[in-house]
Design a protein around this motif. Sequence first.
Motif: not given
Length: 227
Positions: A77, A80, A188, A190, A198-199, A205
């Motif tokens: 994430a 991003v 975590r 992406l 989103y994570g 995000l």
Amino acid sequence: MHGTFDPPTVQIDPAILYFGTPVVLIGSTNEDGSHNLAPMSSAWWVGWRCMLGLARNSKTTENMIRTGECVLNLPSADLVATVDRLARTTGSDPVPLGKLYRGYRHEKDKFGLSGLTALQGETVSAPRAVECPVQMEAKVAHLHDMAQDDAVWRGNLAAIEVRITRVHAHPGIMMSGTSNRIDPDKWRPLILSFQEFYGLTPERLQRSELGQIPEAMYRPPGWQPAP
């Protein structure tokens, strides 16, 4: 659980059905030996096999069919912004009409644009993205042309089955005391859900470049849902 639901469901006809899957940066090799890197999220795994849903005329699909290999790089994430820099870019020149319609542009150096570091795979020649916490080298096992029963979609979509040949992971996402297990408390990924990033949290995000494309632009002219 039984009983009535409030509110009841309503029949809808969305242009896309992207309910949320991990982002994959597919590394592949162009005809001249240069690297291509393409973000996508239509992917799912069973064991060491993966199915990839791709446009039939994309540069990634073309490269994978020609070379028989790729690398599936999974960004976390916190990458991003890096991933979003690749949105609405394509390695195809000229840009396919469908992508031109949605505002895509040709970009030859995807790694340079993203700021990611390319490293050749060990079992394939396709590039790994060093900064991605998971990098999976893969060989093409089977190509399935999708939507052959649909006059509008026929010839436009492909499902490519790949066989994973080697998995690389950053030490920071490994489970303590093990040598082969990724810790879900540390990993975590992406996630892309209806074109937004989103994570594993309920908050979006950041602004997504793909999210600026109206969903209706993904619906082919004349397309109707199956009766």
